[in-house]
Design a protein around this motif. Structure first.
Motif, short mmCIF file in Angstrom:
data_model
loop_
_atom_site.label_atom_id
_atom_site.label_comp_id
_atom_site.label_asym_id
_atom_site.label_seq_id
_atom_site.Cartn_x
_atom_site.Cartn_y
_atom_site.Cartn_z
N GLY A 195 0.80 -1.22 0.00
CA GLY A 195 0.00 0.00 0.00
C GLY A 195 0.83 1.27 0.00
O GLY A 195 0.63 2.18 -0.81
N TRP A 196 1.84 1.34 0.91
CA TRP A 196 2.63 2.58 0.99
C TRP A 196 3.49 2.77 -0.27
O TRP A 196 3.69 3.89 -0.73
CB TRP A 196 3.52 2.56 2.24
CG TRP A 196 4.60 1.53 2.24
CD1 TRP A 196 4.53 0.26 2.71
CD2 TRP A 196 5.93 1.69 1.70
NE1 TRP A 196 5.70 -0.40 2.52
CE2 TRP A 196 6.60 0.45 1.90
CE3 TRP A 196 6.62 2.74 1.08
CZ2 TRP A 196 7.91 0.25 1.49
CZ3 TRP A 196 7.92 2.54 0.69
CH2 TRP A 196 8.56 1.31 0.89
N MET A 197 3.96 1.62 -0.86
CA MET A 197 4.77 1.71 -2.07
C MET A 197 3.91 2.18 -3.26
O MET A 197 4.35 2.99 -4.09
CB MET A 197 5.39 0.36 -2.38
CG MET A 197 6.24 0.32 -3.65
SD MET A 197 7.62 1.49 -3.61
CE MET A 197 8.78 0.61 -2.56
N ARG A 198 2.66 1.68 -3.29
CA ARG A 198 1.75 2.10 -4.36
C ARG A 198 1.48 3.61 -4.28
O ARG A 198 1.52 4.32 -5.27
CB ARG A 198 0.45 1.32 -4.22
CG ARG A 198 -0.35 1.24 -5.52
CD ARG A 198 -1.67 0.54 -5.29
NE ARG A 198 -1.54 -0.69 -4.54
CZ ARG A 198 -2.55 -1.31 -3.94
NH1 ARG A 198 -3.76 -0.80 -4.01
NH2 ARG A 198 -2.35 -2.44 -3.29
N ALA A 199 1.23 4.08 -3.07
CA ALA A 199 0.98 5.51 -2.88
C ALA A 199 2.21 6.33 -3.28
O ALA A 199 2.09 7.40 -3.91
CB ALA A 199 0.61 5.79 -1.43
#
Length: 633
Positions: A195-199
């Motif tokens: 999730g944080w990498m996608r953001a």
């Protein structure tokens, strides 16, 4: 010859467009309907030049929408976009939310699972960016209140597609088999990230577009422009749009949103107009191809099997969407006619519904049978939109205007409680300027205007304006026409001006009239009505611009001003002669040509004479500069 060859297919598409689009334009139906009819004509139902590949072609042609958003972004400077924030977030957000809830509720009421209902509601809440913006631009109403409001809603919808695509997998129904549809591979890549990498990736992509558009793209265009190869500049412009589309797709965002963002960043660039002229032809062709593909993809077999169901759904859907938009337009204080244009223009379902419905099928959210029916509903609603525009323009709006005019006439006029030497009839831009000028000189005026909205607005600005029709005897009498010295007739409507002239001549013959005119025909009508003081609204501005152009080109201010005055006096003198010939076109044209040549000779002779006279009172600086240049030479 192979019917599937690229050349043959290109010939079929181009021939269909060349035949149907001019025909539709000639019938006043607009180019979009022409493209749709061309698609139906060459599609599998009629001539069968193209088969089921129309659906695949439509996905490719959607790139025309991407290019269109890029061009729209170029027209929207960040400051203007910031001004539209309330409309985008408020109007657009409420439209998507309310329409989704209503359609989802109806679908759930019809016994569909809540997950399917929600997905259908969101997909059908969207309208067609390609179709609506193209039609609004063709009709020249894209910059009106209705046009800007429609754009704000469409922009929000395009942005809303992104979270919708992210949300749809959560709606997958257990036990419903996902369809064997090619899933977007890029989304698979981004979905595999945490999730944080996608953001972080998404934020980085957007940041790259903004920073690159501001600091990287202009130098690149500068280098390419220095080669003086037009085709290289066009190739670079296309590379920019295609590259951004690829970047946004690879991180799971809308290509249209990305190109729109880059367009906004480049709106202040010195290459803005060059980019527009290079991209515009590709955008036009791809959009045309998109509409042809929509027409060709309409499943007439399915429609023929269930005509009542499908057309019933289309009409019900368009009605619900139009009502929601109408109510929102009322809340956001759009005027009645603008609100009707706004609500009717967005009542169809848009091209992103094809994407969302296919995705819902892929994820096992909606059953195939429902998706096929809804696909037909979407295509028909898009095909009906140009017809809705046509009916709206020819029947609904004239009817509304008539009703509004009737209501205005029925509204009681204000009581005028003052007598002034000057009456101004009509306080729009023209009358307003005169009124402010006279007030600045302490001249007292009584102002009448028949537009109740304008009267209310001007009162808020501190102007004392009375609502009333100045073509009526009783209103003029109450306004003090019997005691006033003059009346300035500045209303917009030429027919209303003539009505006022007749009323005043009949009841107040001593009242001096100064009358605005819009065109030469209008001027001739007023001259025939015996008016002596006629003021053409464009002649002064045109000549003032001409004088400025001459000065910028290096002519003396005195020479330019004198030529303008000569032009004006001569043109005014000859108006009466030309007025007598207005019904004989041949003589009118011959006489007008003689006058034009005569005027040019007069100005040339006068200019030549001026070289012998040095009037330092007008522009001493330019004269000294001229003398210095001569000495240097």
């Amino acid at each position: 010859m192979d019917n599937n060859s690229i050349l043959f297919q290109a010939m079929v598409y181009l021939a269909a467009a060349v035949v149907m689009v001019p025909l539709a334009k000639r019938l006043g139906l607009g180019s979009v309907l022409g493209y749709l009819l061309a698609g139906i004509l060459i599609g599998p139902t009629v001539l069968q030049f193209i088969g089921t590949e129309g659906q695949d072609l439509m996905h490719s042609a959607e790139f025309g929408v991407v290019m269109m958003l890029f061009l729209i972004g170029l027209e929207l400077e960040p400051a203007l976009l910031w001004k539209l924030r309330k409309a985008i977030l408020g109007l657009g957000g409420l439209q998507v939310l309310i329409t989704s809830i209503i359609i989802s509720g109806i679908a759930y009421f019809l016994d569909l699972p809540w997950q399917s209902s929600l997905a259908i509601g969101m997909a059908l809440a969207l309208s067609s960016t390609a179709l609506v913006l193209q039609t609004l631009a063709e009709k020249g109403i894209n910059r009106t209140t209705a046009g800007r409001s429609a754009f704000a809603v469409l922009l929000f919808q395009d942005i809303a597609v992104i979270p919708m695509l992210a949300f749809f997998p959560l709606l997958a129904i257990a036990g419903l088999t996902p369809a064997d549809v090619n899933v977007n591979e890029a989304e698979g890549w981004i979905e595999s990230q945490s999730g944080w990498m996608r953001a972080l990736i998404v934020s980085g992509a957007i940041g790259f577009i903004i920073i690159g558009g501001r600091y990287l793209i202009p130098p690149i265009f500068r280098l390419v422009a220095a080669t003086q190869l037009r085709e290289m500049f066009t190739a670079t412009a296309l590379l920019l749009v295609v590259g951004i589309a690829v970047l946004m797709s690879s991180v799971g965002l809308s290509p249209a949103l990305g190109t729109f963002l880059s367009g906004v960043v480049l709106a202040n660039s010195e290459y803005k107009h060059e980019l527009e002229s290079d991209i515009e032809p590709f955008k036009g062709l791809l959009l045309g191809l998109f509409f042809i593909a929509v027409g060709a993809s309409i499943n007439f077999e399915l429609i023929m099997n269930q005509p009542l169901l499908i057309f019933g759904l289309v009409l019900a859907l368009m009605f619900v969407k139009a009502v929601v938009l109408l109510v929102l337009g009322k809340i956001f204080k759009l005027l009645v006619d603008q609100n009707i244009i706004f609500s009717s223009s967005l009542s169809q379902v848009g091209e992103f519904a094809f994407v969302l419905l296919s995705f819902s099928l892929t994820e096992g959210i909606v059953e195939r049978g429902y998706v096929e029916i809804l696909m037909a509903v979407v295509a028909i609603s898009m095909a009906l939109t140009p017809i809705a525009f046509f009916l709206n323009e020819k029947i609904v709006l004239p009817f509304i205007d008539k009703r509004l005019s009737s209501n205005k006439t029925e509204k009681e006029a204000d009581a005028v409680n003052e007598k002034n030497p000057v009456i101004i009839a009509g306080f729009g831009h023209f009358g307003n300027t005169i009124g402010r000028f006279l007030r600045a000189h302490g001249v007292r005026t009584t102002v009448l205007d028949i537009d109740s909205n304008r009267v209310e607005f001007l009162r808020k600005m501190g102007f004392k304006v009375y609502y009333g029709d100045a073509s009526r005897y009783d209103i003029l009498l109450a306004a003090g026409a019997a005691e006033a010295k003059m009346i300035i007739i500045a209303v917009d409507d030429p027919e209303k001006r003539l009505q006022m002239i007749e009323t005043i001549k009949k009841h107040f013959p001593d009242l001096q009239m100064l009358v605005r005119s819009s065109t030469r025909e209008d001027t001739y009508d007023q001259m025939n009505a015996g008016i002596l003081h006629i003021y053409r609204e464009t002649i002064d501005t045109s000549l003032r611009m001409g004088v400025d152009a001459m000065k910028i080109l290096g002519h003396r201010a005195y020479t330019a001003q004198r030529a303008a005055r000569t032009f004006f006096r001569y043109d005014e003198q000859k108006l009466k002669d030309l007025s007598k010939l207005r019904d004989n076109e041949k003589e009118y044209i011959n006489q007008a040509r003689e006058y034009i040549e005569e005027l040019e000779e007069i100005i040339k002779a006068d200019t030549k004479q001026l070289h012998l006279v040095k009037d330092l009172g007008w522009d001493e600086d330019s004269l000294i500069a001229d003398e210095k240049v001569k000495k240097d030479e």
